[in-house]
Write an enzyme that holds these catalytic residues in place. Sequence first.
Site, short mmCIF file in Angstrom:
data_model
loop_
_atom_site.label_atom_id
_atom_site.label_comp_id
_atom_site.label_asym_id
_atom_site.label_seq_id
_atom_site.Cartn_x
_atom_site.Cartn_y
_atom_site.Cartn_z
N ASN A 73 0.83 -1.21 0.00
CA ASN A 73 0.00 0.00 0.00
C ASN A 73 0.87 1.26 0.00
O ASN A 73 0.91 2.01 0.97
CB ASN A 73 -0.95 -0.03 1.20
CG ASN A 73 -2.08 0.96 1.07
OD1 ASN A 73 -2.05 1.84 0.21
ND2 ASN A 73 -3.06 0.83 1.93
N TYR A 81 1.48 8.34 5.30
CA TYR A 81 1.91 8.24 6.69
C TYR A 81 3.27 8.90 6.90
O TYR A 81 3.49 9.59 7.90
CB TYR A 81 1.98 6.78 7.14
CG TYR A 81 0.67 6.03 7.04
CD1 TYR A 81 -0.56 6.66 7.22
CD2 TYR A 81 0.66 4.67 6.77
CE1 TYR A 81 -1.74 5.97 7.13
CE2 TYR A 81 -0.53 3.96 6.68
CZ TYR A 81 -1.74 4.62 6.86
OH TYR A 81 -2.91 3.92 6.77
#
Length: 159
Positions: free
Chosen positions: A125, A132
């Site tokens: 991902n 993030y």
Amino acid sequence: MTIAIRPATPDDLPLVAQFIRDLAEYEKLAHEVRFDEAKLGANLFGPRPHAEVVIGELDGTPQGFALFFHNFSTFEGRPGLYLEDLFVRRAARGSGLGKALFAHLAQLCVDRDCARLEWSVLDWNTPAIGFYQSLGATLMDEWTVMRVDGDALTKLAAV
């Protein structure tokens, strides 16, 4: 566009369940979703909740959620928050809602004197990993997640 983050209530259980299913579909793990909605509700909203949920809204419409619980760092001697699931609907991605959900969790960590906020991400991902990292998160490459479940868990419990 107005972003709001609010605690989930028992009335939100069908919404939370759908967010979990939507996340599982995105992660190509829909075949692993096997929760009983009543049991999920009891674990989230019963007398001794095992996790908490916040709902992210855009202009009053629920578009995402975060499900989390406390863990504990023995090295820090303080609790932390573990983010089990975070999901934002496709139509709301890029709106700032994901960042607002993380900021809300970070504020909870500060308010609760938590040492850290942690979560796992699937290694494929890359959009999420990049997001993030843009928030200041670091990959914990030296750690590997381990799990015992199903028959192995039952067998271990009987030792």
